[in-house]
Design a protein around this motif. Sequence first.
Motif, PDB file in Angstrom:
ATOM      1  N   GLU A   1       0.940   4.051  -2.901  1.00  0.00           N
ATOM      2  CA  GLU A   1       0.681   5.462  -2.601  1.00  0.00           C
ATOM      3  C   GLU A   1       1.813   6.345  -3.123  1.00  0.00           C
ATOM      4  N   SER A   2       3.059   5.901  -2.957  1.00  0.00           N
ATOM      5  CA  SER A   2       4.200   6.666  -3.473  1.00  0.00           C
ATOM      6  C   SER A   2       4.161   6.756  -4.992  1.00  0.00           C
TER       7      SER A   2
ATOM      8  N   ARG B   1       0.836  -1.207   0.000  1.00  0.00           N
ATOM      9  CA  ARG B   1       0.000   0.000   0.000  1.00  0.00           C
ATOM     10  C   ARG B   1       0.866   1.251   0.000  1.00  0.00           C
ATOM     11  N   SER B   2       1.930   1.246   0.792  1.00  0.00           N
ATOM     12  CA  SER B   2       2.792   2.433   0.837  1.00  0.00           C
ATOM     13  C   SER B   2       3.518   2.632  -0.499  1.00  0.00           C
TER      14      SER B   2
ATOM     15  N   ASN C   1       1.005  11.624 -10.199  1.00  0.00           N
ATOM     16  CA  ASN C   1       0.205  12.844 -10.197  1.00  0.00           C
ATOM     17  C   ASN C   1       1.054  14.096 -10.407  1.00  0.00           C
TER      18      ASN C   1
ATOM     19  N   LEU D   1       1.509   6.518  -6.906  1.00  0.00           N
ATOM     20  CA  LEU D   1       0.390   7.366  -7.294  1.00  0.00           C
ATOM     21  C   LEU D   1       0.746   8.843  -7.131  1.00  0.00           C
ATOM     22  N   ALA D   2       1.424   9.178  -6.040  1.00  0.00           N
ATOM     23  CA  ALA D   2       1.847  10.569  -5.838  1.00  0.00           C
ATOM     24  C   ALA D   2       2.812  10.997  -6.938  1.00  0.00           C
TER      25      ALA D   2
END
Length: 76
Positions: free
Chosen positions: A29-30, A25-26, A36, A32-33
């Motif tokens: 999330e990284s 998950r981490s 973006n 995805l950031a």
Amino acid sequence: MTKHSHIARAHDLAFEIAEQNAIIRSVVESALALLNEPAPDTFLGRKTQKPFPAEDPMQRSDVQNLLNSELQPPTP
């Protein structure tokens, strides 16, 4: 204790899976950031600053100082 060892083993595996899920998950999330963020500009020919103004080299102070100094080139 030996009769419930398979329960302890299943608990350990569930704990390991939960840890791995947290890591994944981490990482997601990284990623995805990062996705973006705007794409980097890799065009090498793009001008990012204004060019220096064109000037007459004879008007530069260092050239004038050299011309007015004692060290003059030999006259032909």
